[in-house]
Write a protein that holds these residues in place. Structure first.
Motif, short mmCIF file in Angstrom:
data_model
loop_
_atom_site.label_atom_id
_atom_site.label_comp_id
_atom_site.label_asym_id
_atom_site.label_seq_id
_atom_site.Cartn_x
_atom_site.Cartn_y
_atom_site.Cartn_z
N GLU A 89 30.70 42.98 44.61
CA GLU A 89 31.38 43.88 45.15
C GLU A 89 32.98 44.01 44.24
O GLU A 89 34.40 44.55 44.48
N ASP A 90 33.71 42.03 44.63
CA ASP A 90 34.31 41.92 44.22
C ASP A 90 34.87 41.79 42.58
O ASP A 90 35.24 41.44 41.86
N THR A 91 33.40 42.09 42.16
CA THR A 91 33.56 42.27 40.67
C THR A 91 34.95 42.84 40.17
O THR A 91 34.84 43.78 40.54
N ALA A 92 35.83 42.75 38.82
CA ALA A 92 36.83 42.99 38.43
C ALA A 92 37.65 42.82 37.67
O ALA A 92 37.55 41.13 37.85
N THR A 93 39.11 42.76 37.61
CA THR A 93 40.12 42.32 36.79
C THR A 93 40.73 42.24 37.01
O THR A 93 41.49 43.33 37.54
N TYR A 94 41.82 41.03 37.64
CA TYR A 94 42.58 40.79 38.95
C TYR A 94 43.93 40.63 37.73
O TYR A 94 43.47 39.54 36.90
N TYR A 95 44.72 41.30 38.25
CA TYR A 95 46.00 41.17 38.33
C TYR A 95 47.74 41.37 39.24
O TYR A 95 47.02 41.54 39.84
N CYS A 96 47.94 40.19 38.62
CA CYS A 96 49.00 39.49 39.53
C CYS A 96 50.47 40.74 39.31
O CYS A 96 50.73 40.57 37.57
N ALA A 97 51.31 40.67 40.63
CA ALA A 97 52.40 41.92 39.42
C ALA A 97 53.56 40.96 40.67
O ALA A 97 52.88 40.71 41.32
#
Length: 127
Positions: A89-97
């Motif tokens: 469930e951690d599968t995702a595209t990760y973004y920093c901001a």
């Protein structure tokens, strides 16, 4: 204007670890609070973790507490997200901001508060 580039994503088995990096250019990150967000297919972008300018304070969404650690190395103009005990469930595209603030302890979980975003890095956790 700050520019952010994420790296470190990849494919990992459940229970594994990854360390994401968010490298800044254009300006020094010392004036910015930084957050990590993620977006899975078909879902809204959600807050994951955030850190103050100095790194003295952090915040996490409940689902990653105890597994993820956000940190920063201002000398390297980089913020990290260490992810352990990964789950599918951690599968995702990760973004920093990044969000500029003159307040040392500024930290926000709100997407709309952030001024600059990276392009994202894909994290896929297999079961």
């Amino acid at each position: 204007q700050v520019q952010l580039v994420e790296s470190g994503g990849g494919l990992v088995q459940a229970g594994g670890s990854l360390r994401l990096s968010c490298a800044a250019s254009g300006v020094t990150l010392t004036g910015y609070g930084v957050g990590w967000f993620r977006q899975a297919p078909g879902k809204e972008r959600e807050f994951v973790a955030a850190i103050t300018r100095s790194g003295i304070s952090t915040d996490y969404t409940d689902s990653v507490k105890g597994r993820f650690t956000i940190s920063r190395d201002n000398a390297k103009n980089t913020v990290y997200l260490q992810m352990n005990s990964l789950k599918p469930e951690d599968t995702a595209t990760y973004y920093c901001a990044a969000k500029y603030s003159s307040y040392t302890y500024y930290l926000t979980t709100q997407i709309q508060e952030y001024e600059a975003w990276g392009q994202g890095t894909q994290v896929t956790v297999s079961s």
